[in-house]
Design a protein around this motif. Sequence first.
Motif, mmCIF file in Angstrom:
data_model
loop_
_atom_site.group_PDB
_atom_site.id
_atom_site.type_symbol
_atom_site.label_atom_id
_atom_site.label_comp_id
_atom_site.label_asym_id
_atom_site.label_seq_id
_atom_site.Cartn_x
_atom_site.Cartn_y
_atom_site.Cartn_z
ATOM 1 N N LEU A 78 11.852 -33.427 23.644
ATOM 2 C CA LEU A 78 11.996 -34.616 22.753
ATOM 3 C C LEU A 78 10.633 -34.884 21.970
ATOM 4 O O LEU A 78 10.734 -35.921 21.072
ATOM 5 N N TYR A 79 9.790 -34.048 22.045
ATOM 6 C CA TYR A 79 8.284 -34.187 21.363
ATOM 7 C C TYR A 79 8.033 -33.182 20.654
ATOM 8 O O TYR A 79 8.468 -32.120 21.017
ATOM 9 N N MET A 80 6.889 -33.198 19.549
ATOM 10 C CA MET A 80 6.438 -32.214 18.882
ATOM 11 C C MET A 80 5.068 -32.173 19.113
ATOM 12 O O MET A 80 4.214 -33.092 18.583
ATOM 13 N N ASN A 81 4.506 -31.161 19.830
ATOM 14 C CA ASN A 81 2.974 -31.059 20.219
ATOM 15 C C ASN A 81 2.515 -29.724 20.294
ATOM 16 O O ASN A 81 3.699 -28.965 20.538
ATOM 17 N N LEU A 82 1.540 -29.299 20.471
ATOM 18 C CA LEU A 82 1.088 -27.892 20.668
ATOM 19 C C LEU A 82 1.465 -27.239 22.071
ATOM 20 O O LEU A 82 1.695 -26.173 21.957
ATOM 21 N N THR A 83 1.706 -28.144 23.187
ATOM 22 C CA THR A 83 2.198 -27.608 24.052
ATOM 23 C C THR A 83 3.624 -26.991 24.156
ATOM 24 O O THR A 83 4.082 -26.250 25.091
ATOM 25 N N VAL A 84 4.397 -27.549 23.177
ATOM 26 C CA VAL A 84 5.991 -27.394 23.169
ATOM 27 C C VAL A 84 5.922 -25.789 22.644
ATOM 28 O O VAL A 84 6.849 -25.340 22.899
ATOM 29 N N SER A 85 4.851 -25.360 21.960
ATOM 30 C CA SER A 85 5.018 -24.013 21.332
ATOM 31 C C SER A 85 5.400 -22.776 22.213
ATOM 32 O O SER A 85 5.882 -21.792 22.102
ATOM 33 N N TYR A 86 4.958 -23.022 23.509
ATOM 34 C CA TYR A 86 5.245 -22.059 24.597
ATOM 35 C C TYR A 86 6.090 -22.354 25.514
ATOM 36 O O TYR A 86 6.395 -21.889 26.698
ATOM 37 N N ARG A 87 7.200 -23.287 25.128
ATOM 38 C CA ARG A 87 8.311 -23.693 25.875
ATOM 39 C C ARG A 87 9.186 -22.455 25.680
ATOM 40 O O ARG A 87 10.110 -22.659 24.725
ATOM 41 N N LEU A 88 9.093 -21.205 26.372
ATOM 42 C CA LEU A 88 9.575 -20.166 26.130
ATOM 43 C C LEU A 88 10.483 -19.731 27.326
ATOM 44 O O LEU A 88 10.019 -19.805 28.559
ATOM 45 N N ASN A 89 11.688 -19.041 27.208
ATOM 46 C CA ASN A 89 12.617 -18.654 28.293
ATOM 47 C C ASN A 89 12.034 -17.536 29.159
ATOM 48 O O ASN A 89 11.327 -16.552 28.243
ATOM 49 N N TRP A 90 12.059 -17.466 30.342
ATOM 50 C CA TRP A 90 11.264 -16.606 30.987
ATOM 51 C C TRP A 90 11.977 -15.303 31.203
ATOM 52 O O TRP A 90 11.284 -14.045 31.345
ATOM 53 N N LEU A 91 13.158 -15.225 30.624
ATOM 54 C CA LEU A 91 13.837 -13.692 30.553
ATOM 55 C C LEU A 91 13.752 -13.316 29.108
ATOM 56 O O LEU A 91 14.586 -12.138 28.899
ATOM 57 N N SER A 92 13.166 -14.163 28.222
ATOM 58 C CA SER A 92 13.399 -13.646 26.729
ATOM 59 C C SER A 92 12.486 -12.057 26.475
ATOM 60 O O SER A 92 12.861 -11.591 25.650
ATOM 61 N N THR A 93 11.654 -11.838 27.528
ATOM 62 C CA THR A 93 10.751 -10.717 27.022
ATOM 63 C C THR A 93 11.598 -9.447 27.253
ATOM 64 O O THR A 93 11.302 -8.429 26.748
ATOM 65 N N VAL A 94 12.704 -9.541 27.932
ATOM 66 C CA VAL A 94 13.357 -8.456 28.329
ATOM 67 C C VAL A 94 13.996 -7.849 26.919
ATOM 68 O O VAL A 94 14.409 -7.000 26.659
ATOM 69 N N LEU A 95 14.470 -8.903 26.046
ATOM 70 C CA LEU A 95 15.043 -8.881 24.668
ATOM 71 C C LEU A 95 14.318 -8.161 23.738
ATOM 72 O O LEU A 95 14.712 -7.659 22.858
#
Length: 260
Positions: free
Chosen positions: A121-138
Amino acid sequence: MIDFLNYSNQPRYGLITLLILLIVGEMIWSYRNNKHVYELRDTLTNLVIFAGFQLSKLAFFGIELSIGAFFTRHELFHLEKNTWVFVSCFILVDFVYYWYHRLSHKIKFLWAFHLIHHSSLYMNLTVSYRLNWLSTVLTPFIYAPLLLLGFPIEFILLSLALNLVYQFFLHTEAIGKLGFIEYIFNTPSAHRVHHGSNERYIDKNFGGFLIIWDLLFNSYERETIKATYGTTTGFIGYNPLKLNFKGFIDLFKSKMTYKG
């Protein structure tokens, strides 16, 4: 990823130090200006998700590299490692990212991976790496066309790393509009629009490094009103596991209830 490219750890640690200092600086800016862009539980969640994402990259690196090597063995052309090839690779990686990102908002399977990034619900620099743990497989499958065209895997990985670092700086409210730059490069203003759940902002500004793709393919929207962050379905929570897997659970439930 950087180690694979035979870069020393010193620049990497220097970059991490810089990113930490910028986050601290943004926190101070937020506090002094009463901006409220940070919330303790949300920030802690972001940090845990970031740590998990780094661990997932290590865990899946062998698989990712094997898939990439497979496509490299079947390359249609062989491109030399020089400056022009790297510049071309960087631009094409950004182009592929645009379409992958855009489809991630349209295809339920891909949205299951991407949902976590829009859950704050926020926009700050720490939100940038809110990335799915399985996404690297794609990743190797998404950029397989560039491997088949003969671009060196090192160039693709470096382009992706630079693109990801650049996008870190987009997740902030501390930077306003940047004039004509808004029509060339992705900017914090453009990316605030992308994270907005406001009706006019939904499914806009998918670019990574360049915003030109959005202008070319009619997905650009200027920032005209303050963005309301989060998904259109509402607040999900602070549990990193729930945030990582909610999209997949929702996808499974939708298939179970689909009657055909």
